[in-house]
Write an enzyme that holds these catalytic residues in place. Structure first.
Site, PDB file in Angstrom:
ATOM      1  N   HIS A   1      -9.779  -3.413 -59.333  1.00 33.92           N
ATOM      2  CA  HIS A   1      -8.693  -4.339 -59.691  1.00 33.92           C
ATOM      3  C   HIS A   1      -9.193  -5.411 -60.666  1.00 33.92           C
ATOM      4  O   HIS A   1      -8.491  -5.798 -61.591  1.00 33.92           O
ATOM      5  CB  HIS A   1      -8.118  -4.994 -58.436  1.00 33.92           C
ATOM      6  CG  HIS A   1      -7.436  -4.034 -57.501  1.00 33.92           C
ATOM      7  ND1 HIS A   1      -6.565  -3.066 -57.953  1.00 33.92           N
ATOM      8  CD2 HIS A   1      -7.488  -3.873 -56.155  1.00 33.92           C
ATOM      9  CE1 HIS A   1      -6.123  -2.361 -56.916  1.00 33.92           C
ATOM     10  NE2 HIS A   1      -6.672  -2.824 -55.819  1.00 33.92           N
TER      11      HIS A   1
ATOM     12  N   ASP B   1      -2.067   2.102 -63.348  1.00 32.90           N
ATOM     13  CA  ASP B   1      -2.463   2.799 -62.109  1.00 32.90           C
ATOM     14  C   ASP B   1      -3.860   3.396 -62.236  1.00 32.90           C
ATOM     15  O   ASP B   1      -4.262   3.823 -63.316  1.00 32.90           O
ATOM     16  CB  ASP B   1      -1.436   3.904 -61.802  1.00 32.90           C
ATOM     17  CG  ASP B   1      -1.549   4.411 -60.370  1.00 32.90           C
ATOM     18  OD1 ASP B   1      -2.128   3.705 -59.519  1.00 32.90           O
ATOM     19  OD2 ASP B   1      -1.051   5.514 -60.111  1.00 32.90           O
TER      20      ASP B   1
ATOM     21  N   LEU C   1       5.093 -12.071 -78.826  1.00 35.40           N
ATOM     22  CA  LEU C   1       5.252 -11.059 -77.778  1.00 35.40           C
ATOM     23  C   LEU C   1       5.886 -11.654 -76.522  1.00 35.40           C
ATOM     24  O   LEU C   1       5.492 -12.732 -76.077  1.00 35.40           O
ATOM     25  CB  LEU C   1       3.863 -10.505 -77.415  1.00 35.40           C
ATOM     26  CG  LEU C   1       3.813  -9.547 -76.218  1.00 35.40           C
ATOM     27  CD1 LEU C   1       4.404  -8.200 -76.589  1.00 35.40           C
ATOM     28  CD2 LEU C   1       2.383  -9.376 -75.713  1.00 35.40           C
TER      29      LEU C   1
ATOM     30  N   GLU D   1       6.460  -2.347 -52.694  1.00 35.44           N
ATOM     31  CA  GLU D   1       5.856  -1.495 -51.663  1.00 35.44           C
ATOM     32  C   GLU D   1       4.360  -1.747 -51.494  1.00 35.44           C
ATOM     33  O   GLU D   1       3.766  -1.318 -50.503  1.00 35.44           O
ATOM     34  CB  GLU D   1       6.097  -0.015 -52.000  1.00 35.44           C
ATOM     35  CG  GLU D   1       7.548   0.442 -51.814  1.00 35.44           C
ATOM     36  CD  GLU D   1       8.495  -0.045 -52.908  1.00 35.44           C
ATOM     37  OE1 GLU D   1       8.052  -0.221 -54.069  1.00 35.44           O
ATOM     38  OE2 GLU D   1       9.689  -0.279 -52.605  1.00 35.44           O
TER      39      GLU D   1
ATOM     40  N   GLU E   1      11.221   7.027 -73.174  1.00 35.15           N
ATOM     41  CA  GLU E   1      10.280   8.141 -73.337  1.00 35.15           C
ATOM     42  C   GLU E   1       9.078   7.869 -72.436  1.00 35.15           C
ATOM     43  O   GLU E   1       8.652   6.721 -72.293  1.00 35.15           O
ATOM     44  CB  GLU E   1       9.802   8.233 -74.800  1.00 35.15           C
ATOM     45  CG  GLU E   1      10.917   8.527 -75.788  1.00 35.15           C
ATOM     46  CD  GLU E   1      11.528   9.901 -75.601  1.00 35.15           C
ATOM     47  OE1 GLU E   1      10.809  10.816 -75.147  1.00 35.15           O
ATOM     48  OE2 GLU E   1      12.729  10.056 -75.880  1.00 35.15           O
TER      49      GLU E   1
ATOM     50  N   ARG F   1      -0.233  -2.253 -48.340  1.00 34.15           N
ATOM     51  CA  ARG F   1      -1.685  -1.999 -48.426  1.00 34.15           C
ATOM     52  C   ARG F   1      -2.432  -2.887 -47.429  1.00 34.15           C
ATOM     53  O   ARG F   1      -1.871  -3.870 -46.929  1.00 34.15           O
ATOM     54  CB  ARG F   1      -2.168  -2.267 -49.855  1.00 34.15           C
ATOM     55  CG  ARG F   1      -1.580  -1.262 -50.821  1.00 34.15           C
ATOM     56  CD  ARG F   1      -2.188  -1.380 -52.194  1.00 34.15           C
ATOM     57  NE  ARG F   1      -1.640  -0.344 -53.061  1.00 34.15           N
ATOM     58  CZ  ARG F   1      -2.212   0.076 -54.168  1.00 34.15           C
ATOM     59  NH1 ARG F   1      -3.359  -0.441 -54.566  1.00 34.15           N
ATOM     60  NH2 ARG F   1      -1.640   1.019 -54.896  1.00 34.15           N
TER      61      ARG F   1
ATOM     62  N   GLY G   1      -8.163   1.900 -58.017  1.00 31.63           N
ATOM     63  CA  GLY G   1      -8.906   2.311 -56.828  1.00 31.63           C
ATOM     64  C   GLY G   1      -9.780   3.525 -57.113  1.00 31.63           C
ATOM     65  O   GLY G   1     -10.951   3.588 -56.718  1.00 31.63           O
TER      66      GLY G   1
ATOM     67  N   SER H   1       7.454   5.401 -59.250  1.00 28.78           N
ATOM     68  CA  SER H   1       7.104   4.494 -58.148  1.00 28.78           C
ATOM     69  C   SER H   1       7.995   3.240 -58.121  1.00 28.78           C
ATOM     70  O   SER H   1       7.493   2.107 -58.013  1.00 28.78           O
ATOM     71  CB  SER H   1       5.626   4.116 -58.217  1.00 28.78           C
ATOM     72  OG  SER H   1       4.807   5.268 -58.161  1.00 28.78           O
TER      73      SER H   1
ATOM     74  N   TRP I   1       2.879  -4.338 -50.645  1.00 33.70           N
ATOM     75  CA  TRP I   1       2.593  -5.178 -49.467  1.00 33.70           C
ATOM     76  C   TRP I   1       2.090  -4.332 -48.307  1.00 33.70           C
ATOM     77  O   TRP I   1       1.457  -4.851 -47.385  1.00 33.70           O
ATOM     78  CB  TRP I   1       3.841  -5.940 -49.013  1.00 33.70           C
ATOM     79  CG  TRP I   1       4.352  -6.933 -50.010  1.00 33.70           C
ATOM     80  CD1 TRP I   1       5.474  -6.807 -50.776  1.00 33.70           C
ATOM     81  CD2 TRP I   1       3.779  -8.199 -50.364  1.00 33.70           C
ATOM     82  NE1 TRP I   1       5.630  -7.902 -51.593  1.00 33.70           N
ATOM     83  CE2 TRP I   1       4.601  -8.775 -51.354  1.00 33.70           C
ATOM     84  CE3 TRP I   1       2.635  -8.893 -49.947  1.00 33.70           C
ATOM     85  CZ2 TRP I   1       4.326 -10.018 -51.933  1.00 33.70           C
ATOM     86  CZ3 TRP I   1       2.368 -10.132 -50.522  1.00 33.70           C
ATOM     87  CH2 TRP I   1       3.212 -10.685 -51.508  1.00 33.70           C
TER      88      TRP I   1
HETATM   89  C1  IPE Z   1       2.559   1.634 -58.803  1.00 33.32           C
HETATM   90  O1  IPE Z   1       1.342   2.168 -58.429  1.00 33.32           O
HETATM   91  C2  IPE Z   1       2.531   0.139 -58.707  1.00 33.32           C
HETATM   92  C3  IPE Z   1       1.700  -0.566 -59.675  1.00 33.32           C
HETATM   93  C4  IPE Z   1       1.031   0.007 -60.650  1.00 33.32           C
HETATM   94  C5  IPE Z   1       1.659  -1.998 -59.541  1.00 33.32           C
HETATM   95  P1  IPE Z   1       1.066   2.670 -56.928  1.00 33.32           P
HETATM   96  O2  IPE Z   1      -0.347   3.133 -56.918  1.00 33.32           O
HETATM   97  O3  IPE Z   1       1.438   1.617 -55.956  1.00 33.32           O
HETATM   98  O4  IPE Z   1       2.091   3.881 -56.784  1.00 33.32           O
HETATM   99  P2  IPE Z   1       2.065   5.145 -55.821  1.00 33.32           P
HETATM  100  O5  IPE Z   1       1.978   4.604 -54.412  1.00 33.32           O
HETATM  101  O6  IPE Z   1       0.879   5.955 -56.166  1.00 33.32           O
HETATM  102  O7  IPE Z   1       3.343   5.860 -56.101  1.00 33.32           O
HETATM  103  C1  IPE Z   2      -3.134   0.114 -59.562  1.00 35.20           C
HETATM  104  O1  IPE Z   2      -4.249   0.784 -59.072  1.00 35.20           O
HETATM  105  C2  IPE Z   2      -3.061  -1.313 -59.081  1.00 35.20           C
HETATM  106  C3  IPE Z   2      -1.936  -1.585 -58.182  1.00 35.20           C
HETATM  107  C4  IPE Z   2      -1.107  -0.694 -57.706  1.00 35.20           C
HETATM  108  C5  IPE Z   2      -1.730  -2.958 -57.794  1.00 35.20           C
HETATM  109  P1  IPE Z   2      -4.283   1.418 -57.622  1.00 35.20           P
HETATM  110  O2  IPE Z   2      -4.821   0.389 -56.678  1.00 35.20           O
HETATM  111  O3  IPE Z   2      -2.962   1.985 -57.253  1.00 35.20           O
HETATM  112  O4  IPE Z   2      -5.359   2.564 -57.833  1.00 35.20           O
HETATM  113  P2  IPE Z   2      -5.314   4.030 -57.232  1.00 35.20           P
HETATM  114  O5  IPE Z   2      -3.987   4.619 -57.548  1.00 35.20           O
HETATM  115  O6  IPE Z   2      -5.523   3.878 -55.754  1.00 35.20           O
HETATM  116  O7  IPE Z   2      -6.446   4.732 -57.907  1.00 35.20           O
HETATM  117 MG    MG Z   3      -2.121   3.803 -57.467  1.00 38.47          MG
END
Ligand code: IPE
Ligand code: IPE
Ligand code: MG
Length: 258
Positions: free
Chosen positions: A45, A28, A139, A75, A215, A79, A31, A204, A77
């Site tokens: 990304h 995560d 792995l 979830e 853990e 975006r 963005g 999430s 999708w």
């Molecule tokens: C969780 O991250 C999904 C992935 C890392 C693929 P999100 O960024 O989608 O989660 P929320 O919306 O902040 O909970």
């Molecule tokens: C994780 O980064 C990638 C996916 C969820 C696919 P994010 O795109 O959620 O980045 P933030 O959370 O907006 O910084």
């Molecule tokens: Mg995120």
């Protein structure tokens, strides 16, 4: 869950102080990494894929048996369309460009998540990655794509309900093992360590069932900055934890934990 199941879970988990057998990553912060640099989210990304490559190499180096990566949630999708398209494009390119190297490194690729509603070209690509690498013994890289734990558990419940409706299963026989056996992860051990980057402290909808005794380590860094050292640091933190599985504290940790 029966007492024997708990004992099995506790005795098959890695020893205290040992390395985790299964590490799961919530990748995560792409963005935010891009926004901090005035770049489009896509660039975050793209750099996130490079971090994924580093994570896989680090997991091989650290002799981890299973590495699960949350690459796209059920979830996600929701975006904007262009962002979803760019994420699908990156997955496509990752498998196209990296499958040979993964295969060369003896990595077995597995995919979890709902396949039925995916575009055929994505579904074919995922199937190809699994088929090409299925005999590998190094792995196991578990890619969670279009994955949602609640949906996964609901599908398992539906499968069991159908068996009951057809008279093939006695409802009395439905226990935790019966449900676990119908999850996408049926033949994969539960994660020992779940790492989430970006400072968010939530699951999430990731591995809700399987994480019962995992853990958690929450790292403040953003996913594109993840590297070998970050994985080593998370594992070092994990090694300090006492995993009790509901039992009393093991004797060793009473003297060594601080
Ligand atoms: C969780 O991250 C999904 C992935 C890392 C693929 P999100 O960024 O989608 O989660 P929320 O919306 O902040 O909970
Ligand atoms: C994780 O980064 C990638 C996916 C969820 C696919 P994010 O795109 O959620 O980045 P933030 O959370 O907006 O910084
Ligand atoms: Mg995120």
């Amino acid at each position: 869950m029966a007492e024997s199941d708990f004992l099995e879970m506790a005795t098959t988990a890695p020893e205290i102080g040992a390395a985790p057998r299964h590490v799961a990553l919530i990748m995560d912060g792409n963005g935010r990494w891009a926004a901090a640099r005035g770049l489009p989210r896509f660039e975050g990304h793209r750099r996130g894929v490079e971090a994924l490559r580093r994570a896989v190499r680090a997991a091989i180096d650290l002799k981890i048996s299973y590495l699960t990566v949350y690459s796209f949630s059920a979830e996600n999708w929701a975006r904007p369309r262009e962002e979803v398209q760019s994420l699908l494009g990156l997955l496509h390119r990752f498998i196209r460009n990296d499958l040979a190297e993964l295969h060369g490194n003896n990595v077995r690729v597995r995919v979890i998540g709902a396949r039925a509603d995916l575009a055929p070209e994505i579904a074919d690509l995922l199937r190809e990655a699994e088929q090409v690498t299925q005999a590998n013994t190094g792995l196991t890289l578990v890619v969670a794509f279009n994955y949602g734990a609640r949906q996964e558990i609901a599908a398992a419940a539906r499968a069991l309900a159908e068996m009951v409706a057809e008279g093939r299963l006695d409802p009395e026989k439905i226990d935790a093992d019966a449900i676990a056996a119908r999850l996408d992860t049926a033949d994969i051990p539960d994660p020992d360590l779940i790492i989430r980057t970006s400072g968010e402290q939530r699951l999430s909808n990731f591995l809700l069932w399987q994480a019962a005794y995992a853990e958690f380590v929450f790292l403040p860094i953003l996913w594109p900055d993840f590297d070998h050292a970050a994985l080593v640091a998370a594992i070092a933190e994990y090694k300090h934890r006492d995993r009790r599985f509901g039992r009393v504290q093991p004797a060793r940790s009473a003297t060594t934990a601080s």
